[in-house]
Design a protein around this motif. Structure first.
Motif, PDB file in Angstrom:
ATOM      1  N   ASN A  71       0.828  -1.211   0.000  1.00  0.00           N
ATOM      2  CA  ASN A  71       0.000   0.000   0.000  1.00  0.00           C
ATOM      3  C   ASN A  71       0.861   1.258   0.000  1.00  0.00           C
ATOM      4  O   ASN A  71       0.541   2.234  -0.707  1.00  0.00           O
ATOM      5  N   ILE A  72       1.944   1.254   0.763  1.00  0.00           N
ATOM      6  CA  ILE A  72       2.827   2.425   0.785  1.00  0.00           C
ATOM      7  C   ILE A  72       3.474   2.620  -0.580  1.00  0.00           C
ATOM      8  O   ILE A  72       3.573   3.745  -1.082  1.00  0.00           O
ATOM      9  N   ALA A  73       3.887   1.526  -1.211  1.00  0.00           N
ATOM     10  CA  ALA A  73       4.501   1.608  -2.541  1.00  0.00           C
ATOM     11  C   ALA A  73       3.523   2.207  -3.550  1.00  0.00           C
ATOM     12  O   ALA A  73       3.929   2.927  -4.477  1.00  0.00           O
ATOM     13  N   ALA A  74       2.234   1.931  -3.364  1.00  0.00           N
ATOM     14  CA  ALA A  74       1.216   2.452  -4.274  1.00  0.00           C
ATOM     15  C   ALA A  74       0.719   3.836  -3.868  1.00  0.00           C
ATOM     16  O   ALA A  74      -0.144   4.408  -4.547  1.00  0.00           O
ATOM     17  N   GLY A  75       1.254   4.367  -2.768  1.00  0.00           N
ATOM     18  CA  GLY A  75       0.848   5.692  -2.303  1.00  0.00           C
ATOM     19  C   GLY A  75      -0.413   5.698  -1.459  1.00  0.00           C
ATOM     20  O   GLY A  75      -0.950   6.767  -1.155  1.00  0.00           O
ATOM     21  N   ASN A  76      -0.896   4.504  -1.065  1.00  0.00           N
ATOM     22  CA  ASN A  76      -2.102   4.411  -0.239  1.00  0.00           C
ATOM     23  C   ASN A  76      -1.693   4.333   1.235  1.00  0.00           C
ATOM     24  O   ASN A  76      -1.623   3.243   1.819  1.00  0.00           O
ATOM     25  N   LEU A  77      -1.417   5.469   1.828  1.00  0.00           N
ATOM     26  CA  LEU A  77      -0.845   5.461   3.167  1.00  0.00           C
ATOM     27  C   LEU A  77      -1.855   5.140   4.261  1.00  0.00           C
ATOM     28  O   LEU A  77      -1.516   4.469   5.240  1.00  0.00           O
ATOM     29  N   LEU A 164      10.317  -2.513   3.467  1.00  0.00           N
ATOM     30  CA  LEU A 164       9.300  -1.593   3.980  1.00  0.00           C
ATOM     31  C   LEU A 164       9.866  -0.188   4.076  1.00  0.00           C
ATOM     32  O   LEU A 164       9.225   0.792   3.654  1.00  0.00           O
ATOM     33  N   TYR A 165      11.058  -0.061   4.632  1.00  0.00           N
ATOM     34  CA  TYR A 165      11.659   1.271   4.795  1.00  0.00           C
ATOM     35  C   TYR A 165      12.027   1.879   3.449  1.00  0.00           C
ATOM     36  O   TYR A 165      11.939   3.099   3.268  1.00  0.00           O
ATOM     37  N   ASP A 166      12.422   1.050   2.480  1.00  0.00           N
ATOM     38  CA  ASP A 166      12.715   1.563   1.140  1.00  0.00           C
ATOM     39  C   ASP A 166      11.504   2.261   0.538  1.00  0.00           C
ATOM     40  O   ASP A 166      11.617   3.358  -0.021  1.00  0.00           O
ATOM     41  N   VAL A 167      10.329   1.623   0.618  1.00  0.00           N
ATOM     42  CA  VAL A 167       9.150   2.230  -0.007  1.00  0.00           C
ATOM     43  C   VAL A 167       8.696   3.458   0.773  1.00  0.00           C
ATOM     44  O   VAL A 167       8.138   4.401   0.188  1.00  0.00           O
ATOM     45  N   VAL A 168       8.956   3.476   2.088  1.00  0.00           N
ATOM     46  CA  VAL A 168       8.660   4.679   2.873  1.00  0.00           C
ATOM     47  C   VAL A 168       9.523   5.837   2.379  1.00  0.00           C
ATOM     48  O   VAL A 168       9.039   6.961   2.176  1.00  0.00           O
ATOM     49  N   LEU A 169      10.811   5.580   2.163  1.00  0.00           N
ATOM     50  CA  LEU A 169      11.709   6.636   1.685  1.00  0.00           C
ATOM     51  C   LEU A 169      11.346   7.094   0.272  1.00  0.00           C
ATOM     52  O   LEU A 169      11.572   8.258  -0.080  1.00  0.00           O
ATOM     53  N   ASP A 170      10.757   6.210  -0.518  1.00  0.00           N
ATOM     54  CA  ASP A 170      10.263   6.635  -1.835  1.00  0.00           C
ATOM     55  C   ASP A 170       9.180   7.693  -1.695  1.00  0.00           C
ATOM     56  O   ASP A 170       9.113   8.644  -2.478  1.00  0.00           O
ATOM     57  N   ARG A 182      19.077   3.729  -2.526  1.00  0.00           N
ATOM     58  CA  ARG A 182      19.552   2.578  -1.751  1.00  0.00           C
ATOM     59  C   ARG A 182      20.645   1.873  -2.538  1.00  0.00           C
ATOM     60  O   ARG A 182      20.515   1.645  -3.738  1.00  0.00           O
ATOM     61  N   GLY A 183      21.715   1.508  -1.868  1.00  0.00           N
ATOM     62  CA  GLY A 183      22.788   0.767  -2.513  1.00  0.00           C
ATOM     63  C   GLY A 183      22.408  -0.693  -2.632  1.00  0.00           C
ATOM     64  O   GLY A 183      21.457  -1.050  -3.334  1.00  0.00           O
ATOM     65  N   GLN A 184      23.111  -1.567  -1.955  1.00  0.00           N
ATOM     66  CA  GLN A 184      22.797  -2.989  -1.976  1.00  0.00           C
ATOM     67  C   GLN A 184      21.573  -3.282  -1.129  1.00  0.00           C
ATOM     68  O   GLN A 184      21.537  -2.962   0.058  1.00  0.00           O
TER      69      GLN A 184
END
Length: 275
Positions: A71-77, A164-170, A182-184
């Motif tokens: 949902n976060i990745a899709a912008g549905n917070l 999860l944190y990656d998509v939050v930072l997006d 994000r690196g590796q």
């Protein structure tokens, strides 16, 4: 004489021949027959059920965290807020379960400890997956699952996905903040000055960035309860076995104390000092 209450008189279904019952729906025959103590010790049943129920709660936690990530990745917070709140409550349930296990004394555990062989919660696949999905990706933790290629492949597949944190930072980037990529993906998250600064700006202006502000607090709630779970694990193990080595070969309490230093969302904690 008062007549005994009969719920059938109010329409309750009382016959389940050819119908789905409560036990059928939940698969209770399989669940309640899945406890197989390997000793005659009374407390081994407690130990087994404690860990089996923990795995069930972790299954639900993964279900919710994965859906929150999607949902976060899709912008549905907003739906994600509810899911992450539920994860924190699941962690609260896991914390409460340690209170039951702590009723077992060292002498009672000694009666069946040899029956465990080398099995240990250290080998929990679902626990490892929760850490990987959240962003704590330590490939040194893969070997305990090597005897199950299907589990290793699932964990390795997770390492290729945004955490999860990656998509939050997006979503933080979408709000106009310039953050490093994000690196590796197969490495734990490290604190970053630019990410720290972005979160500080969001916390300085909660009205402007309310959804991101609330999302950050949901992550902190999750990690707060997750840390408590780890801490309760340490104290329970120390209470029951002292500083003996763990059944899976770890250093026991010393290993668990090292895990207390692992931080899932480092920027969200470090930023607080700078506000």
């Amino acid at each position: 004489m008062t007549k005994a209450y009969d719920p059938a008189g109010e329409g309750a279904q009382m016959s389940f021949q050819g119908r789905m019952s409560y036990g059928d729906y939940l698969g209770l025959d399989q669940i309640l027959s899945a406890q197989h103590p390997r000793s005659q010790a009374h407390d081994e049943m407690l130990f087994i059920i404690q860990h089996q129920t923990a795995e069930l709660w972790m299954k639900l936690a993964l279900h919710e965290i994965s859906a929150a990530r999607d949902n976060i990745a899709a912008g549905n917070l907003r739906p994600a807020f509810k899911m992450l709140t539920r994860v924190a409550r699941i962690m609260e349930q896991l914390n409460s379960a340690w209170d039951v296990l702590r009723t077992m004394t060292p002498s009672e555990y000694t009666e069946f400890r040899e029956s465990l062989g080398q099995s240990s919660g250290f080998q929990s696949y679902q626990y490892r997956m929760i850490e990987f999905v959240a962003g704590n990706r330590n490939t040194a933790m893969l070997p305990p699952h090597a005897h199950r290629p299907d589990l290793v492949e699932s964990l390795k597949a997770e390492l290729t996905r945004p955490s999860l944190y990656d998509v939050v930072l997006d979503r933080v980037r979408d709000a106009g903040f310039d953050l490093p990529e994000r690196g590796q993906r197969d490495q734990p998250h490290q604190s970053d000055p630019a990410v720290n600064a972005a979160w500080a700006a969001i916390y300085d202006n909660p009205e402007q960035y309310w959804e991101l502000y609330e999302l950050a607090e949901k992550l902190v709630d999750f990690e707060d309860y997750f840390r408590r779970w780890r801490f309760n694990h340490v104290t329970t193990v120390e209470r029951v076995i002292g500083f003996k080595r763990g059944s899976g070969g770890t250093s026991g309490v010393s290993y668990l104390r090292r895990m207390l230093d692992v931080v899932l969302f480092p920027d969200l904690w470090e930023m607080r000092t700078k506000l």
